[in-house]
Enzyme design. Sequence first.
Site, PDB file in Angstrom:
ATOM      1  N   HIS A  38      -2.407   8.215   6.636  1.00  0.00           N
ATOM      2  CA  HIS A  38      -2.596   6.736   5.656  1.00  0.00           C
ATOM      3  C   HIS A  38      -4.050   6.269   6.301  1.00  0.00           C
ATOM      4  O   HIS A  38      -4.942   5.780   5.453  1.00  0.00           O
ATOM      5  CB  HIS A  38      -1.571   6.060   6.135  1.00  0.00           C
ATOM      6  CG  HIS A  38      -1.604   4.490   5.557  1.00  0.00           C
ATOM      7  ND1 HIS A  38      -1.721   4.184   4.206  1.00  0.00           N
ATOM      8  CD2 HIS A  38      -1.598   3.034   5.986  1.00  0.00           C
ATOM      9  CE1 HIS A  38      -1.684   3.065   3.796  1.00  0.00           C
ATOM     10  NE2 HIS A  38      -1.833   2.402   4.932  1.00  0.00           N
TER      11      HIS A  38
ATOM     12  N   LYS B 276      -9.584   7.870   3.061  1.00  0.00           N
ATOM     13  CA  LYS B 276     -10.010   6.339   3.023  1.00  0.00           C
ATOM     14  C   LYS B 276     -11.416   6.182   3.611  1.00  0.00           C
ATOM     15  O   LYS B 276     -12.041   5.168   3.315  1.00  0.00           O
ATOM     16  CB  LYS B 276      -9.082   5.473   3.615  1.00  0.00           C
ATOM     17  CG  LYS B 276      -7.895   5.293   2.842  1.00  0.00           C
ATOM     18  CD  LYS B 276      -6.996   4.325   3.507  1.00  0.00           C
ATOM     19  CE  LYS B 276      -5.492   3.896   2.842  1.00  0.00           C
ATOM     20  NZ  LYS B 276      -4.514   5.431   2.759  1.00  0.00           N
TER      21      LYS B 276
ATOM     22  N   HIS C 167      -9.720   1.632   0.749  1.00  0.00           N
ATOM     23  CA  HIS C 167      -8.360   1.743   0.360  1.00  0.00           C
ATOM     24  C   HIS C 167      -7.941   1.155  -1.044  1.00  0.00           C
ATOM     25  O   HIS C 167      -8.180   0.207  -1.163  1.00  0.00           O
ATOM     26  CB  HIS C 167      -7.881   0.854   1.686  1.00  0.00           C
ATOM     27  CG  HIS C 167      -6.355   0.696   1.824  1.00  0.00           C
ATOM     28  ND1 HIS C 167      -5.496   1.405   1.003  1.00  0.00           N
ATOM     29  CD2 HIS C 167      -5.609   0.175   2.801  1.00  0.00           C
ATOM     30  CE1 HIS C 167      -4.022   1.457   1.458  1.00  0.00           C
ATOM     31  NE2 HIS C 167      -4.361   0.608   2.558  1.00  0.00           N
TER      32      HIS C 167
ATOM     33  N   GLU D 225      -0.455   5.226  14.012  1.00  0.00           N
ATOM     34  CA  GLU D 225      -0.077   6.366  13.023  1.00  0.00           C
ATOM     35  C   GLU D 225       0.109   7.789  13.832  1.00  0.00           C
ATOM     36  O   GLU D 225       0.642   8.702  13.933  1.00  0.00           O
ATOM     37  CB  GLU D 225      -0.902   6.450  11.840  1.00  0.00           C
ATOM     38  CG  GLU D 225      -0.639   7.570  11.186  1.00  0.00           C
ATOM     39  CD  GLU D 225      -1.139   7.705   9.723  1.00  0.00           C
ATOM     40  OE1 GLU D 225      -2.096   6.763   9.504  1.00  0.00           O
ATOM     41  OE2 GLU D 225      -1.062   8.540   8.930  1.00  0.00           O
TER      42      GLU D 225
ATOM     43  N   PHE E 218       2.081  -3.445   4.242  1.00  0.00           N
ATOM     44  CA  PHE E 218       2.305  -4.714   4.495  1.00  0.00           C
ATOM     45  C   PHE E 218       3.955  -4.975   4.196  1.00  0.00           C
ATOM     46  O   PHE E 218       4.493  -4.634   3.042  1.00  0.00           O
ATOM     47  CB  PHE E 218       1.421  -5.844   4.022  1.00  0.00           C
ATOM     48  CG  PHE E 218       0.124  -5.933   4.235  1.00  0.00           C
ATOM     49  CD1 PHE E 218      -0.494  -5.162   5.491  1.00  0.00           C
ATOM     50  CD2 PHE E 218      -0.565  -6.808   3.807  1.00  0.00           C
ATOM     51  CE1 PHE E 218      -1.493  -5.423   5.852  1.00  0.00           C
ATOM     52  CE2 PHE E 218      -1.975  -6.700   4.419  1.00  0.00           C
ATOM     53  CZ  PHE E 218      -2.434  -6.101   5.254  1.00  0.00           C
TER      54      PHE E 218
ATOM     55  N   CYS F 111       0.751  -1.180   0.009  1.00  0.00           N
ATOM     56  CA  CYS F 111      -0.157  -0.040   0.053  1.00  0.00           C
ATOM     57  C   CYS F 111       1.125   1.260  -0.106  1.00  0.00           C
ATOM     58  O   CYS F 111       0.217   2.306  -0.148  1.00  0.00           O
ATOM     59  CB  CYS F 111      -0.899  -0.147   1.090  1.00  0.00           C
ATOM     60  SG  CYS F 111      -2.124  -1.352   1.036  1.00  0.00           S
TER      61      CYS F 111
END
Length: 412
Positions: A302, A334, A339, A313, A398, A162
């Site tokens: 994010h 998002k 996402h 975060e 990831f 991502c």
Amino acid sequence: MARRVVITGFGAVTPIGSNVKEFWDSLVEGKSGVDRIAVFDPTDFPVRIAGEVKEFEPATFMDRKEVRRTDRFTQLAYKAALEAIEDSGIDVSSNSERIGVLIGSGIGGVGTWEEQHKRLYEGGPSRVSPLFIPMMIIDTASGFISIKLGAKGPNFSTVSACASGAHAIGFAREIIASDMADAMITGGSEAPVTPLSLAGFSAMKALSTRNEEPEKASRPFDKERDGFIMAEGAGVLVLEELDRARRRNAKIHAEVIGFGMSGDAYHITAPAPGGEGAARAMALAVRQSGVSPEDVDYINAHGTSTQLNDKFETTAIKSVFNQSARKLQISSNKSMTGHLLGAAGAVELIATALTIETGVVPPTINYENPDPECDLDYVPREARNSKVSIAMSNSFGFGGHNVSIVLRAIED
């Protein structure tokens, strides 16, 4: 001295709009693009919602032979690239060897992979298309755009889950700053709304199961968040060396002044405790920008709507910005788009640039229940008018990939 790099064009194809204007208007209005999956029957899946690009007709901008020979993620990228080129007004043919392409994707042509795998087991190896490999591999989006536009400069692709789109833009900036090219067509694209992708992310229990109220399912930083929403789309930007952009009187959306990246070295899917890796990416981006943390006005987070990402975060932002973290405005696109995986960083950097350009901070919708562990200003529910001179966009993936990019309103 490194050359200065600016954004002169952008294009977007998203679940909340098939061009930049529609995308931005929807963001400001707080409009969700999450709905029940329509491209296949999701009845037997535990998750039945996603962010799909509606009414996408590639035959309106590609010939039918090209449509048959490209995966959806390449088609989305090409459409966004065409809009970005038009917005920029750049003439690729006049300087083709100094203009490159760099498009990232997390999983590339997964739809093609699934279709050809089915052909193999139902009809044998002779049924597999000779175009299977070029349609599926991730660098095809960059290659296709390069061929169609005649861009003969650096041609490359990034794969970092991502963070792929953000990595692409960061490296594109470095290519121009180091004089390997004068302009780069860059961003990210993803088309993951397929049965196998949905089954895989569902098995990980990474997705929200709020199937009965899809528009409320993505709720970053809210205490009741229960996972992210898988979505598709593409974002493409034209980055250009500042003096070149000025010589041709290009409209400049923002300057890219900082790029930071790091690795968690912790877990293949979970973020490092305390957001340690994310914090290092943010700190590096701020340091490269030559500004102080208190100079940053806004962070496009994010903000996935998963328990650990949003919590860490937030912790990472506090560790980098200290007391000024309480003054920051933070929002997650998002909450409306879902996402977009490898495309997320590119689409969200476009929104970050537009926040600077318009003085409007998009909201985080569905923020209803404060979480004591997420206690910053997430611009809940409604957009806000606010002067933003310096802004950061975060993307994490990831594998422990962390990217932060800092933009500034253009100055003389």
